[in-house]
Design an enzyme around this catalytic site. Sequence first.
Site, PDB file in Angstrom:
ATOM      1  N   THR A 118     168.695 -12.354 139.838  1.00  0.00           N
ATOM      2  CA  THR A 118     167.392 -12.071 139.238  1.00  0.00           C
ATOM      3  C   THR A 118     166.472 -13.291 139.298  1.00  0.00           C
ATOM      4  O   THR A 118     166.955 -14.437 139.315  1.00  0.00           O
ATOM      5  CB  THR A 118     167.587 -11.649 137.756  1.00  0.00           C
ATOM      6  OG1 THR A 118     166.350 -11.734 137.065  1.00  0.00           O
ATOM      7  CG2 THR A 118     168.568 -12.562 137.028  1.00  0.00           C
ATOM      8  N   ASP A 119     165.162 -13.044 139.264  1.00  0.00           N
ATOM      9  CA  ASP A 119     164.200 -14.160 139.207  1.00  0.00           C
ATOM     10  C   ASP A 119     164.311 -14.909 137.885  1.00  0.00           C
ATOM     11  O   ASP A 119     163.815 -16.028 137.756  1.00  0.00           O
ATOM     12  CB  ASP A 119     162.760 -13.659 139.431  1.00  0.00           C
ATOM     13  CG  ASP A 119     162.284 -12.633 138.412  1.00  0.00           C
ATOM     14  OD1 ASP A 119     163.079 -12.222 137.533  1.00  0.00           O
ATOM     15  OD2 ASP A 119     161.104 -12.223 138.484  1.00  0.00           O
ATOM     16  N   GLU A 120     164.976 -14.307 136.888  1.00  0.00           N
ATOM     17  CA  GLU A 120     165.046 -14.944 135.565  1.00  0.00           C
ATOM     18  C   GLU A 120     165.883 -16.217 135.572  1.00  0.00           C
ATOM     19  O   GLU A 120     165.818 -17.011 134.636  1.00  0.00           O
ATOM     20  CB  GLU A 120     165.539 -13.930 134.521  1.00  0.00           C
ATOM     21  CG  GLU A 120     164.615 -12.733 134.467  1.00  0.00           C
ATOM     22  CD  GLU A 120     164.835 -11.785 133.300  1.00  0.00           C
ATOM     23  OE1 GLU A 120     165.322 -12.217 132.258  1.00  0.00           O
ATOM     24  OE2 GLU A 120     164.506 -10.596 133.457  1.00  0.00           O
ATOM     25  N   TYR A 133     171.249 -13.850 128.779  1.00  0.00           N
ATOM     26  CA  TYR A 133     171.354 -13.004 129.992  1.00  0.00           C
ATOM     27  C   TYR A 133     171.128 -13.846 131.248  1.00  0.00           C
ATOM     28  O   TYR A 133     171.961 -13.884 132.151  1.00  0.00           O
ATOM     29  CB  TYR A 133     170.339 -11.852 129.931  1.00  0.00           C
ATOM     30  CG  TYR A 133     170.071 -11.205 131.282  1.00  0.00           C
ATOM     31  CD1 TYR A 133     171.074 -10.520 131.959  1.00  0.00           C
ATOM     32  CD2 TYR A 133     168.809 -11.302 131.891  1.00  0.00           C
ATOM     33  CE1 TYR A 133     170.836  -9.946 133.213  1.00  0.00           C
ATOM     34  CE2 TYR A 133     168.562 -10.731 133.131  1.00  0.00           C
ATOM     35  CZ  TYR A 133     169.581 -10.052 133.791  1.00  0.00           C
ATOM     36  OH  TYR A 133     169.346  -9.489 135.026  1.00  0.00           O
ATOM     37  N   LYS A 178     173.633 -14.945 134.402  1.00  0.00           N
ATOM     38  CA  LYS A 178     173.355 -14.642 135.810  1.00  0.00           C
ATOM     39  C   LYS A 178     173.308 -15.940 136.634  1.00  0.00           C
ATOM     40  O   LYS A 178     173.785 -15.985 137.762  1.00  0.00           O
ATOM     41  CB  LYS A 178     172.025 -13.883 135.955  1.00  0.00           C
ATOM     42  CG  LYS A 178     171.998 -12.496 135.349  1.00  0.00           C
ATOM     43  CD  LYS A 178     172.941 -11.507 136.020  1.00  0.00           C
ATOM     44  CE  LYS A 178     172.510 -11.108 137.408  1.00  0.00           C
ATOM     45  NZ  LYS A 178     173.409 -10.057 137.971  1.00  0.00           N
TER      46      LYS A 178
HETATM   47  P1  NAD Z   1     171.855  -1.424 134.522  1.00  0.00           P
HETATM   48  O1  NAD Z   1     172.048  -2.039 133.173  1.00  0.00           O
HETATM   49  O2  NAD Z   1     170.989  -0.233 134.662  1.00  0.00           O
HETATM   50  O3  NAD Z   1     173.272  -1.032 135.138  1.00  0.00           O
HETATM   51  C1  NAD Z   1     174.388  -1.889 135.090  1.00  0.00           C
HETATM   52  C2  NAD Z   1     175.589  -1.082 135.587  1.00  0.00           C
HETATM   53  O4  NAD Z   1     176.730  -1.958 135.596  1.00  0.00           O
HETATM   54  C3  NAD Z   1     175.954   0.110 134.684  1.00  0.00           C
HETATM   55  O5  NAD Z   1     176.240   1.238 135.471  1.00  0.00           O
HETATM   56  C4  NAD Z   1     177.194  -0.368 133.940  1.00  0.00           C
HETATM   57  O6  NAD Z   1     178.065   0.687 133.560  1.00  0.00           O
HETATM   58  C5  NAD Z   1     177.828  -1.268 134.982  1.00  0.00           C
HETATM   59  N1  NAD Z   1     178.720  -2.284 134.392  1.00  0.00           N
HETATM   60  C6  NAD Z   1     178.446  -3.108 133.335  1.00  0.00           C
HETATM   61  N2  NAD Z   1     179.522  -3.879 133.083  1.00  0.00           N
HETATM   62  C7  NAD Z   1     180.474  -3.546 133.994  1.00  0.00           C
HETATM   63  C8  NAD Z   1     181.791  -4.014 134.260  1.00  0.00           C
HETATM   64  N3  NAD Z   1     182.349  -4.975 133.497  1.00  0.00           N
HETATM   65  N4  NAD Z   1     182.488  -3.469 135.271  1.00  0.00           N
HETATM   66  C9  NAD Z   1     181.935  -2.494 136.042  1.00  0.00           C
HETATM   67  N5  NAD Z   1     180.698  -2.000 135.826  1.00  0.00           N
HETATM   68  C10 NAD Z   1     179.976  -2.534 134.826  1.00  0.00           C
HETATM   69  O7  NAD Z   1     171.360  -2.610 135.468  1.00  0.00           O
HETATM   70  P2  NAD Z   1     170.285  -2.611 136.631  1.00  0.00           P
HETATM   71  O8  NAD Z   1     168.942  -2.730 136.052  1.00  0.00           O
HETATM   72  O9  NAD Z   1     170.599  -1.520 137.586  1.00  0.00           O
HETATM   73  O10 NAD Z   1     170.625  -4.010 137.313  1.00  0.00           O
HETATM   74  C11 NAD Z   1     171.572  -4.109 138.368  1.00  0.00           C
HETATM   75  C12 NAD Z   1     171.691  -5.562 138.789  1.00  0.00           C
HETATM   76  O11 NAD Z   1     170.414  -6.045 139.196  1.00  0.00           O
HETATM   77  C13 NAD Z   1     172.160  -6.486 137.680  1.00  0.00           C
HETATM   78  O12 NAD Z   1     173.059  -7.419 138.213  1.00  0.00           O
HETATM   79  C14 NAD Z   1     170.883  -7.167 137.205  1.00  0.00           C
HETATM   80  O13 NAD Z   1     171.151  -8.459 136.693  1.00  0.00           O
HETATM   81  C15 NAD Z   1     170.080  -7.227 138.479  1.00  0.00           C
HETATM   82  N6  NAD Z   1     168.620  -7.227 138.310  1.00  0.00           N
HETATM   83  C16 NAD Z   1     168.008  -6.218 137.637  1.00  0.00           C
HETATM   84  C17 NAD Z   1     166.616  -6.212 137.520  1.00  0.00           C
HETATM   85  C18 NAD Z   1     165.870  -5.097 136.817  1.00  0.00           C
HETATM   86  O14 NAD Z   1     164.647  -5.168 136.703  1.00  0.00           O
HETATM   87  N7  NAD Z   1     166.522  -4.051 136.361  1.00  0.00           N
HETATM   88  C19 NAD Z   1     165.860  -7.249 138.090  1.00  0.00           C
HETATM   89  C20 NAD Z   1     166.532  -8.265 138.775  1.00  0.00           C
HETATM   90  C21 NAD Z   1     167.907  -8.233 138.883  1.00  0.00           C
HETATM   91  P1  TYD Z   2     162.163  -6.038 129.894  1.00  0.00           P
HETATM   92  O1  TYD Z   2     161.910  -4.697 130.487  1.00  0.00           O
HETATM   93  O2  TYD Z   2     163.162  -6.151 128.788  1.00  0.00           O
HETATM   94  O3  TYD Z   2     162.529  -6.990 131.117  1.00  0.00           O
HETATM   95  P2  TYD Z   2     162.733  -8.609 131.139  1.00  0.00           P
HETATM   96  O4  TYD Z   2     162.779  -9.127 129.771  1.00  0.00           O
HETATM   97  O5  TYD Z   2     164.053  -8.727 131.826  1.00  0.00           O
HETATM   98  O6  TYD Z   2     161.589  -9.132 131.938  1.00  0.00           O
HETATM   99  O7  TYD Z   2     160.801  -6.631 129.367  1.00  0.00           O
HETATM  100  C1  TYD Z   2     159.685  -6.785 130.220  1.00  0.00           C
HETATM  101  C2  TYD Z   2     158.568  -7.425 129.427  1.00  0.00           C
HETATM  102  O8  TYD Z   2     158.159  -6.525 128.392  1.00  0.00           O
HETATM  103  C3  TYD Z   2     158.990  -8.698 128.713  1.00  0.00           C
HETATM  104  O9  TYD Z   2     157.918  -9.636 128.740  1.00  0.00           O
HETATM  105  C4  TYD Z   2     159.258  -8.267 127.287  1.00  0.00           C
HETATM  106  C5  TYD Z   2     158.282  -7.123 127.083  1.00  0.00           C
HETATM  107  N1  TYD Z   2     158.737  -6.070 126.148  1.00  0.00           N
HETATM  108  C6  TYD Z   2     157.917  -5.675 125.086  1.00  0.00           C
HETATM  109  O10 TYD Z   2     156.804  -6.187 124.896  1.00  0.00           O
HETATM  110  N2  TYD Z   2     158.380  -4.706 124.251  1.00  0.00           N
HETATM  111  C7  TYD Z   2     159.613  -4.122 124.405  1.00  0.00           C
HETATM  112  O11 TYD Z   2     159.984  -3.232 123.586  1.00  0.00           O
HETATM  113  C8  TYD Z   2     160.432  -4.525 125.509  1.00  0.00           C
HETATM  114  C9  TYD Z   2     161.784  -3.920 125.732  1.00  0.00           C
HETATM  115  C10 TYD Z   2     159.952  -5.509 126.360  1.00  0.00           C
END
Ligand code: NAD
Ligand code: TYD
Length: 334
Positions: A123-125, A147, A151
């Site tokens: 992630t960019d985080e 988190y 990562k």
């Molecule tokens: P999500 O929370 O929707 O899904 C996570 C999945 O992982 C779920 O299906 C969960 O059951 C599974 N999981 C959790 N713990 C597990 C374990 N111990 N063993 C096997 N499976 C397990 O997440 P997402 O948003 O789809 O993100 C997927 C990946 O992308 C993550 O690694 C996250 O850090 C990364 N990512 C997400 C975003 C975003 O905006 N959602 C952005 C950048 C990076």
């Molecule tokens: P989020 O979707 O949790 O992603 P991330 O924290 O990983 O970027 O949040 C996106 C942005 O929205 C973040 O700046 C926090 C803000 N946010 C709110 O203002 N209210 C909320 O209820 C949530 C979940 C997030």
Amino acid sequence: MKILVTGGCGFIGSNFIRYILKKYPSYKIINLDKLTYAGNLENLKDIEKNRNYKFIKGDICNKELVGKIANNVDYIINFAAETHVDRSILEAGSFIKTDVYGTHILLEAAKKYHHKKYIQISTDEVYGSIDKGSFTEESRLKPNSPYSASKTSADLLCRSYFVTYGLPVMITRSSNNYGPYQYPEKVIPLFITNAIENKPLPLYGDGKNVRDWLYVLDNCSGIDTVLHKGIAGEIYNIGGSNEIANIGLTKTILKILNKPTSLIKPVADRLGHDRRYSLKCNKLMKLGWKPKRKFEETLRETVEWYIDNKNWWKKLKDIDFNKYYKKQYKLSNE
Ligand code: NAD
Ligand code: TYD
């Protein structure tokens, strides 16, 4: 090509599996997912009978199970993680276990079975917050939440397996994704579904925090590019070039739904809240990738998806989420 996808029942993983099976009809995918609160079999209901797809319920921290599966594949793509920043602020242990130790178990398996490629979905985080300019893959790592620290730790482990053992590891670092099947705790699906139900939209702090939004299928094509053209040991940023402050995003969602701005409820800020994320993605673009879809168009499609799929999200919001969300909401108001 036989790929182990972990965390494939979550948001990005399920979109990725559907994308790959459609684009490459000869590829085989094994999906290993623990089915935590964020994992949902319904996300892949339409492909569960596909001959090239197999689901296994299990934990990436389970060395024996991972070893057995890894023995039968050539590639691992690790999506599995605990992913919600607010949850990591309340309880970090499960993040460290899955995101760090789980990655270690997968890397060990890839090493043991001499996998051709291991892709870590990061992630960019990991870069932390940036007021001006954009992060490159060379930027220093300065994570601010449990988190993002988990990562980052996983990314560093990946690097060490490349340097020490020559394991062909690649890392993708994407910006915030949005699209169908995103669990309604993340801001876009939370605000869309709250607005549909005329519930308040809890906007943290002054609402001026900026995120760079990436449509989930553009992330999938980025990961696809890395899978086929990426170079071992390299890191690739994947950003959407759609930077918008949370307040602007919130108003856009309300406008699409034709709902009043009076639904916006300013609440206390998130602890350690990163102000802005921004990525330079030239490196992946040099491999031929670019985001295809426009933000306004895909945000509208995403809103329509949540309108059309109330059965999918209503039960998620009723169960575990309500229990958690009340705790989080209390924290935001303290
Ligand atoms: P999500 O929370 O929707 O899904 C996570 C999945 O992982 C779920 O299906 C969960 O059951 C599974 N999981 C959790 N713990 C597990 C374990 N111990 N063993 C096997 N499976 C397990 O997440 P997402 O948003 O789809 O993100 C997927 C990946 O992308 C993550 O690694 C996250 O850090 C990364 N990512 C997400 C975003 C975003 O905006 N959602 C952005 C950048 C990076
Ligand atoms: P989020 O979707 O949790 O992603 P991330 O924290 O990983 O970027 O949040 C996106 C942005 O929205 C973040 O700046 C926090 C803000 N946010 C709110 O203002 N209210 C909320 O209820 C949530 C979940 C997030």
